[in-house]
Design a protein around this motif. Structure first.
Motif, PDB file in Angstrom:
ATOM      1  N   TYR A 124       0.842  -1.191   0.000  1.00 22.43           N
ATOM      2  CA  TYR A 124       0.000   0.000   0.000  1.00 22.43           C
ATOM      3  C   TYR A 124       0.880   1.245   0.000  1.00 22.43           C
ATOM      4  O   TYR A 124       2.084   1.174   0.211  1.00 22.43           O
ATOM      5  CB  TYR A 124      -0.920   0.034   1.233  1.00 22.43           C
ATOM      6  CG  TYR A 124      -0.180   0.239   2.536  1.00 22.43           C
ATOM      7  CD1 TYR A 124       0.029   1.520   3.046  1.00 22.43           C
ATOM      8  CD2 TYR A 124       0.322  -0.842   3.262  1.00 22.43           C
ATOM      9  CE1 TYR A 124       0.718   1.720   4.234  1.00 22.43           C
ATOM     10  CE2 TYR A 124       1.009  -0.648   4.452  1.00 22.43           C
ATOM     11  CZ  TYR A 124       1.202   0.631   4.927  1.00 22.43           C
ATOM     12  OH  TYR A 124       1.878   0.828   6.095  1.00 22.43           O
ATOM     13  N   ARG A 156      -4.606   0.661  -1.675  1.00 26.23           N
ATOM     14  CA  ARG A 156      -4.048  -0.694  -1.707  1.00 26.23           C
ATOM     15  C   ARG A 156      -4.984  -1.613  -2.480  1.00 26.23           C
ATOM     16  O   ARG A 156      -6.197  -1.392  -2.518  1.00 26.23           O
ATOM     17  CB  ARG A 156      -3.864  -1.223  -0.284  1.00 26.23           C
ATOM     18  CG  ARG A 156      -5.122  -1.151   0.573  1.00 26.23           C
ATOM     19  CD  ARG A 156      -4.852  -1.563   2.003  1.00 26.23           C
ATOM     20  NE  ARG A 156      -5.920  -1.094   2.903  1.00 26.23           N
ATOM     21  CZ  ARG A 156      -5.942  -1.307   4.207  1.00 26.23           C
ATOM     22  NH1 ARG A 156      -4.964  -1.989   4.762  1.00 26.23           N
ATOM     23  NH2 ARG A 156      -6.919  -0.855   4.968  1.00 26.23           N
ATOM     24  N   ARG A 205      -7.290  -4.760  -3.009  1.00 20.18           N
ATOM     25  CA  ARG A 205      -8.106  -5.564  -2.109  1.00 20.18           C
ATOM     26  C   ARG A 205      -8.899  -6.553  -2.947  1.00 20.18           C
ATOM     27  O   ARG A 205      -9.211  -6.303  -4.098  1.00 20.18           O
ATOM     28  CB  ARG A 205      -9.057  -4.693  -1.287  1.00 20.18           C
ATOM     29  CG  ARG A 205      -8.362  -3.580  -0.557  1.00 20.18           C
ATOM     30  CD  ARG A 205      -9.257  -2.846   0.388  1.00 20.18           C
ATOM     31  NE  ARG A 205      -9.345  -3.526   1.670  1.00 20.18           N
ATOM     32  CZ  ARG A 205      -9.860  -2.970   2.761  1.00 20.18           C
ATOM     33  NH1 ARG A 205     -10.323  -1.759   2.722  1.00 20.18           N
ATOM     34  NH2 ARG A 205      -9.909  -3.620   3.895  1.00 20.18           N
ATOM     35  N   THR A 224      -7.303  -1.615  -7.123  1.00 19.86           N
ATOM     36  CA  THR A 224      -6.892  -0.818  -5.965  1.00 19.86           C
ATOM     37  C   THR A 224      -8.020   0.087  -5.471  1.00 19.86           C
ATOM     38  O   THR A 224      -8.766   0.656  -6.264  1.00 19.86           O
ATOM     39  CB  THR A 224      -5.639   0.002  -6.316  1.00 19.86           C
ATOM     40  OG1 THR A 224      -4.570  -0.918  -6.608  1.00 19.86           O
ATOM     41  CG2 THR A 224      -5.206   0.906  -5.185  1.00 19.86           C
TER      42      THR A 224
END
Length: 460
Positions: free
Chosen positions: A302, A323, A325, A333
């Motif tokens: 991240y 970040r 996920r 992101t």
């Protein structure tokens, strides 16, 4: 094997059993032990003890300065993911930083906290149950009513939220005059569904009114049902969002409908704020530069943008975190926002808002997954057909909001693709033509606010 985290004294005692020399650090870390967690695998500590902290870079470095007071201490910095090896004599232990939440935590007395995380409806229903009861309930009663065994952290949060609402919004006696509905429960009264219908709103419901709980005065339900039915028709026909907000504001002030937004309370007492977005508030919001450059290593999972926002005369130190996920191996992101000193995130930055500001990031993520990697981020970029301006930007290291390292480190195929995607998001931040607009829109999205937001209370 599952990771387990031992907080403060419980973790220290575990280390001391094997490494008595760790005693040198216990006294200097006395004030910070509550945010230090020994990482174990099913209770088994690694040969090099791993001590984790949930902190921003500033706090992480402050604790490092505290550790420097130990006689003979030496530090060996591992730049990736903010890892420091701390050595005294024959003892080496690892101090590292994380920005996320921990699962399987044991408190300083060795008591297990939550073994699993409750769903959002369960979190909200914990508070709703107490408000409906108009009094604090035992942990056993809460667990039974919601059908979930909450950990100590959530029971503490429920108690603090209830006290915050009792002291600042309505006392327990007044609570008995209301019915409390969870917003995400579609079986709530039709008039509440009509007030939050996204079909008639200019933005997502949570960006206009992020209330998780609606307190509705029992004696007003009949009148509200008739008034909102007519209002709904008018707003649907004319898209008159100001009229809808004016009605909610009127009923809020008359204490007939009160919206309450909830966050887990991690401090000793809850903060209760009345949130009302008006022209003065919107005009006061200003991006005021960065706090410090975030140290991003290309192997990181991240990056943060650490910024200052002016809100009226106050300056808020704030963080945007981006970040990937989702499923393993994916690079899609997402962004979130939170005050730097706050442990929980305010909320996600809507993908719609990110797409509006950054345009082609989703397309870029797809291209990144198809890349043929060349061992390092920089080598992969140089041999790719990706945006030339972006590649040149990275090569010349033109970053002003972050410092970047690890461009030529040997990384796995996925780490390279993930690193390139995160660098692209950073590039978008760096090169946006209007930082005031971008940072303001992201800040409002994380706060679940916009120019159409209606009045409500926020408890956190």
């Amino acid at each position: 094997m599952a990771k387990q985290y031992y907080q403060g004294d419980y973790g220290f005692k575990t280390i001391l059993k094997r490494y008595p020399m760790f005693k040198s650090f216990v006294s200097v870390l006395k004030k910070d032990k509550g945010n230090l967690y020994l990482e174990t695998n099913d209770g088994v500590m690694s040969n090099i003890p791993l001590v984790k902290t949930i902190a921003d870079p500033k706090e992480f470095n402050r604790v490092l300065s505290v550790l420097s007071n130990v006689k003979g201490v030496k530090f060996n910095e591992k730049t990736r993911d903010n890892i420091i090896d701390v050595t005294v004599g024959q003892l080496t232990w690892r101090y590292y930083r994380s920005g996320g939440r921990l699962q399987n935590v044991f408190d300083e007395k060795g008591n297990a906290l939550a073994a699993s995380k409750p769903t959002i409806p369960q979190q909200e229903d914990g508070v709703r149950y107490l408000l409906t009861s108009a009094k604090l309930q035992s942990k056993q009663n809460i667990n039974k009513a919601i059908g979930f065994s909450f950990g100590k952290d959530w029971h503490d949060s429920f108690e603090r939220s209830f006290k915050g609402i009792s002291d600042n919004i309505m006392n327990p006696t007044t609570m008995k005059s209301y019915i409390f509905y969870r917003d995400s429960d579609k079986s709530k009264p039709l008039f509440l569904n009509q007030l939050t219908d996204e079909q008639i709103l200019p933005d997502k419901k949570d960006n206009r009114n992020p209330s998780d709980i609606w307190a509705v005065k029992k004696s007003s339900i009949s009148v509200l049902t008739k008034e909102v039915a007519k209002l709904y028709k008018d707003v649907s026909k004319n898209n008159d969002i100001e009229k809808l907000n004016a009605y909610i504001s009127k009923k809020f002030k008359a204490k007939e409908i009160i919206g309450i937004s909830l966050k887990q309370v991690t401090k000793s007492t809850a903060t209760v704020q009345k949130v009302q977005t008006d022209a003065k508030y919107m005009n006061s919001l200003k991006y005021d530069g960065i706090i410090e450059k975030f140290k991003f290593d290309c192997g990181n999972s991240y990056f943060d943008i650490l910024l200052k926002m002016k809100v009226f005369k106050k300056t808020v130190d704030y963080r945007f975190r981006f970040r990937p996920r989702g499923a393993s191996g994916q690079v899609k992101t997402y962004g979130e926002g939170q005050p730097v000193e706050q442990k929980t995130f305010d909320g996600a930055i809507s993908s719609d808002v990110v797409d509006k500001e950054f345009k082609d990031t989703r397309l870029f993520e797809g291209l990144a997954l198809k890349l043929k990697t060349k061992g390092t981020v920089l080598s992969t970029l140089k041999t790719s057909s990706l945006d030339k301006d972006f590649v040149e930007f990275v090569e010349k290291d033109k970053f002003k909001l972050v410092t970047v390292s690890g461009q030529q480190d040997k990384l796995s195929d996925y780490e390279i693709k993930r690193g390139i995607v995160l660098l692209y998001y950073i590039y978008k931040f760096e090169t946006t033509s209007n930082k005031q607009r971008t940072f303001k829109s992201f800040y409002l999205a994380a706060k679940k606010l916009n120019e159409f937001s209606s009045i409500h209370f926020k408890v956190f």
